[in-house]
Design a protein around this motif. Structure first.
Motif, mmCIF file in Angstrom:
data_model
loop_
_atom_site.group_PDB
_atom_site.id
_atom_site.type_symbol
_atom_site.label_atom_id
_atom_site.label_comp_id
_atom_site.label_asym_id
_atom_site.label_seq_id
_atom_site.Cartn_x
_atom_site.Cartn_y
_atom_site.Cartn_z
ATOM 1 N N ILE A 166 -2.775 11.056 6.305
ATOM 2 C CA ILE A 166 -2.614 11.747 5.029
ATOM 3 C C ILE A 166 -3.907 12.425 4.602
ATOM 4 O O ILE A 166 -3.902 13.551 4.101
ATOM 5 C CB ILE A 166 -2.150 10.738 3.947
ATOM 6 N N ILE A 171 0.822 -1.201 0.000
ATOM 7 C CA ILE A 171 0.000 0.000 0.000
ATOM 8 C C ILE A 171 0.867 1.268 0.000
ATOM 9 O O ILE A 171 0.516 2.271 -0.609
ATOM 10 C CB ILE A 171 -0.973 -0.034 1.204
ATOM 11 N N GLU A 172 2.036 1.214 0.624
ATOM 12 C CA GLU A 172 2.887 2.407 0.701
ATOM 13 C C GLU A 172 3.304 2.881 -0.680
ATOM 14 O O GLU A 172 3.528 4.074 -0.887
ATOM 15 C CB GLU A 172 4.139 2.126 1.525
ATOM 16 N N THR A 173 3.452 1.947 -1.616
ATOM 17 C CA THR A 173 3.960 2.349 -2.918
ATOM 18 C C THR A 173 2.896 3.040 -3.763
ATOM 19 O O THR A 173 3.222 3.647 -4.766
ATOM 20 C CB THR A 173 4.509 1.142 -3.697
ATOM 21 N N VAL A 174 1.627 2.928 -3.372
ATOM 22 C CA VAL A 174 0.591 3.597 -4.165
ATOM 23 C C VAL A 174 -0.083 4.704 -3.375
ATOM 24 O O VAL A 174 -1.030 5.332 -3.855
ATOM 25 C CB VAL A 174 -0.490 2.611 -4.658
ATOM 26 N N VAL A 191 0.639 7.726 -2.518
ATOM 27 C CA VAL A 191 0.614 9.080 -3.080
ATOM 28 C C VAL A 191 -0.463 9.177 -4.167
ATOM 29 O O VAL A 191 -1.259 10.119 -4.199
ATOM 30 C CB VAL A 191 2.003 9.451 -3.630
ATOM 31 N N SER A 192 -0.505 8.164 -5.028
ATOM 32 C CA SER A 192 -1.512 8.180 -6.088
ATOM 33 C C SER A 192 -2.921 8.023 -5.508
ATOM 34 O O SER A 192 -3.874 8.620 -6.015
ATOM 35 C CB SER A 192 -1.248 7.063 -7.091
ATOM 36 N N GLN A 193 -3.029 7.225 -4.449
ATOM 37 C CA GLN A 193 -4.341 7.100 -3.793
ATOM 38 C C GLN A 193 -4.800 8.461 -3.283
ATOM 39 O O GLN A 193 -5.974 8.816 -3.402
ATOM 40 C CB GLN A 193 -4.249 6.144 -2.603
ATOM 41 N N PHE A 194 -3.850 9.188 -2.742
ATOM 42 C CA PHE A 194 -4.190 10.520 -2.238
ATOM 43 C C PHE A 194 -4.694 11.400 -3.376
ATOM 44 O O PHE A 194 -5.683 12.135 -3.227
ATOM 45 C CB PHE A 194 -2.964 11.145 -1.565
ATOM 46 N N LEU A 195 -4.055 11.303 -4.546
ATOM 47 C CA LEU A 195 -4.497 12.097 -5.691
ATOM 48 C C LEU A 195 -5.904 11.703 -6.114
ATOM 49 O O LEU A 195 -6.722 12.566 -6.467
ATOM 50 C CB LEU A 195 -3.518 11.930 -6.861
ATOM 51 N N VAL A 196 -6.192 10.397 -6.075
ATOM 52 C CA VAL A 196 -7.541 9.942 -6.449
ATOM 53 C C VAL A 196 -8.573 10.515 -5.480
ATOM 54 O O VAL A 196 -9.582 11.106 -5.879
ATOM 55 C CB VAL A 196 -7.629 8.391 -6.448
#
Lengths: 301, 318
Positions: free
Chosen positions: A240, A145-148, A150-155
């Motif tokens: 976050i 989960i850590e690797t995505v 940032v993108s999850q935050f953008l979504v």
């Protein structure tokens, strides 16, 4: 009780007498081994429960107690509950608890419904694209989960869900691991179970709800419990997503305790005790499911 | 009321020997049922895992920020990483975490599991106590140990009482002591989790092996080394990988023990903390954070490959 048991023979018979005999070393040896065993285990309990007890003691210490005493004193001389009322007054801890409970509840419902439905479809229905769908869940399981994040935050941001509890829940609302656990549970049911229902004219929904789901309630319970604990304890993601105090979950709110009450460890201790009560109660009540879940292969990544 | 799947099962009911063949004969009304059932799960997993993963891959090669979509910059982010002290420190810290924590996670829970793996209420009590920290949040555990390890916390005061130290030990401020304290907290939290996995493995060891060892007069240590350890070898390897992955991903304990700062000058940042710092908030450098995420994925991916290889090997020998 401790003393009595530790003095006895190495195989402490279970109350129902069902324990299998454990013929190990000759008589003399186990006695010493048993003493060592209990010594180590008691040491572990002190190491694990000790800090908790110390927090409890700190949280109960009143104005009359010397905080820094040599040797440190476990039993408060001036016990009081004012630390708890202080914390509750100055920090909206109950609000945090409510938010966490809501998040955990939504995660439980999402995972039960989503994983059960998808697990059933993958395990017991045949349709074009089933292999691909299974592959998507397996692939998702392998992404840390850590690797995505940032993108999850953008979504979540583009959905306008930052600083909302829904934004906290959604990414984990149906975990791939739970879908695959449910798939395996349904796949383990015998074919005959549904065949009779088909002959009686039951359709897929009816077979799902009335026949198959009741057979896998054990696994559903495990999924629910781990979804609850996972959501309740999650820290990185809410940290976050959430930015205003009203929407903080318990973990994010507690993280701020140290800054707020830097001068008084008693108040921080009271805060941690308040935070621990629900989850420890939950654990003690449902502990057999925790162990069962881990043993049945519910290994989280 | 018949569906493709009804037909499939019905056929099997009628003629169990016949190979499955019905999928194609779907009646149109029911063909979408499986997809309807998959919809919530697939929607969440695709929106929040699969697509974000693709996006991370893309971001890693751009100079995007939160407010700017960014342009393609090739390997520039990765070149920058090599010269970024904070990244190198985080990589070092997370790697050290793996090296130091994993041996404890592989051995201590096994010892505990052998000690509590017998029936009885008292053993149940021990199992429960050892497992308890697992259900606690890393924030609460972090706060508890912050209090314990503080300059004037219980640990320092106790040591001072016995005259073991003249000055308080700087558990929470020294660069290396802080890292080791966090590792200790991680082990403290995780023992019970791996112990339960070992308990399941111990239950599968043939009991007669213990009898044989006892007949040969093997002592506790000897029995542990020649019966227990070989018996749980594959579980041990699996736990090695699982705990490596978990250790490399460490976040909560270190975050709380450092008060969210990552230590003086960020010397106690871990990889996850760095991603959280660089990639979120209004100043987020999403492109750069994407590159860090990608490095993390490669490391964890390598560990995952080891895990799959171990499991496959195990499957073959069984």
């Amino acid at each position: 009780m401790t003393v009595a048991t530790s003095d006895r023979a190495p195989a402490p018979a279970a109350p129902d007498g069902a324990s299998r005999p454990t013929p190990r070393a000759p008589r003399r040896r186990p006695r010493r081994g048993t003493v060592a065993r209990y010594a180590v285990l008691c040491l572990m309990v002190v190491l694990l429960a000790g800090p908790l007890l110390w927090q409890l003691s700190l949280s109960l210490k009143g104005a009359g107690d010397t905080l820094y005493e040599r040797p440190p004193r476990l039993i408060p001389t001036d016990p009081t509950l004012t630390n708890f009322t202080d914390v509750l007054d100055r920090v909206p801890v109950l609000r945090y608890v409510g938010n966490s409970a809501l998040v955990a509840l939504m995660a439980v419902v999402g995972n039960i419904v989503g994983a059960t439905l998808a697990g059933y479809a993958l395990a017991r229905l045949r349709f074009r694209g089933r292999g691909i769908a299974t592959g998507v869940f397996v692939a998702a399981l392998l992404v840390p989960i850590e690797t995505v994040i940032v993108s999850q935050f953008l979504v979540v941001r583009s959905l306008g869900l930052t600083d909302t509890l829904l934004g906290v829940v959604l990414p984990g609302a149906v975990a791939a691991l739970n879908v695959l656990l449910m798939r395996n549970a349904f796949a383990g049911l015998p074919d005959e179970l549904e065949e009779a229902a088909v002959i009686d004219g039951a359709n897929a929904w009816q077979r799902f709800l009335r026949i198959c789901v009741p057979q896998v309630t054990g696994v559903i319970t495990v999924v629910a419990i781990f979804a609850f604990v996972g959501a309740w304890n999650d820290f990185l993601w809410p940290l976050i997503v959430l930015s205003s105090e009203e929407s903080y979950t318990l973990t994010v709110g507690l993280n701020r305790l140290r800054g707020t009450f830097y001068d008084d460890p008693r108040l921080i201790a009271a805060g941690t005790v308040i935070a621990l009560i629900p989850i420890i109660t939950f654990f003690v009540l449902l502990q057999r499911f925790f162990f069962r879940g881990l043993e049945s292969g519910g290994i989280k990544g | 009321m018949s569906s493709s799947t009804d037909l499939a099962v019905r056929e099997r009911a009628a003629a169990p020997r016949r190979p499955r063949a019905a999928g194609a004969r779907a009646t149109h009304r029911w063909r979408f049922v499986p997809w309807l059932m998959l919809l919530p799960g697939l929607a969440v997993v695709i929106t929040f895992i699969v697509l974000p993963f693709g996006n991370t891959l893309r971001l890693a090669f751009t100079d995007a920020t939160l407010l700017r979509p960014g342009r393609w910059v090739g390997l520039e982010n990765f070149e920058r990483l090599l010269g970024d002290d904070r990244f190198l420190t985080a990589l070092l810290n997370s790697s050290l975490y793996v090296v130091c924590v994993v041996p404890f996670m592989m051995l201590l829970p096994l010892v505990l599991a052998t000690l509590v793996s017998r029936p009885g209420r008292l053993m149940g009590f021990f199992r429960t106590s050892i497992y308890m920290p697992v259900v606690m949040s890393s924030v609460v555990v972090g706060l508890i140990w912050t209090s314990m390890l503080d300059r004037r916390g219980l640990v320092n005061e106790t040591l001072a009482t016995f005259g073991a130290i003249a000055e308080p030990v700087p558990f929470l401020t020294d660069r290396w002591l802080l890292l080791f304290s966090a590792m200790f907290v991680t082990v403290w939290m995780g023992l019970g989790y791996y112990m339960v996995i070992y308990l399941a493995a111990l239950a599968n060891i043939d009991g007669t092996l213990y009898d044989a060892a006892a007949m040969d007069g093997a002592g506790v240590v000897r029995t542990f080394l020649s019966v227990t350890m070989p018996g749980v070898r594959s579980t041990m390897a699996l736990i090695g990988v699982l705990s490596s992955v978990a250790a490399f991903r460490v976040f909560g304990e270190v975050y709380v023990l450092t008060g969210g700062t990552g230590g003086v000058g960020g010397r106690n940042l871990t990889m996850t903390m760095l991603i959280q710092r660089e990639g979120t908030g209004l100043q987020a450098q999403t492109g750069y954070a994407g590159a860090i995420s990608l490095v993390m994925f490669v490391v964890l991916g390598a560990l995952l490959v080891v895990q799959l290889w171990l499991q496959q090997r195990e499957g073959r020998t069984r």
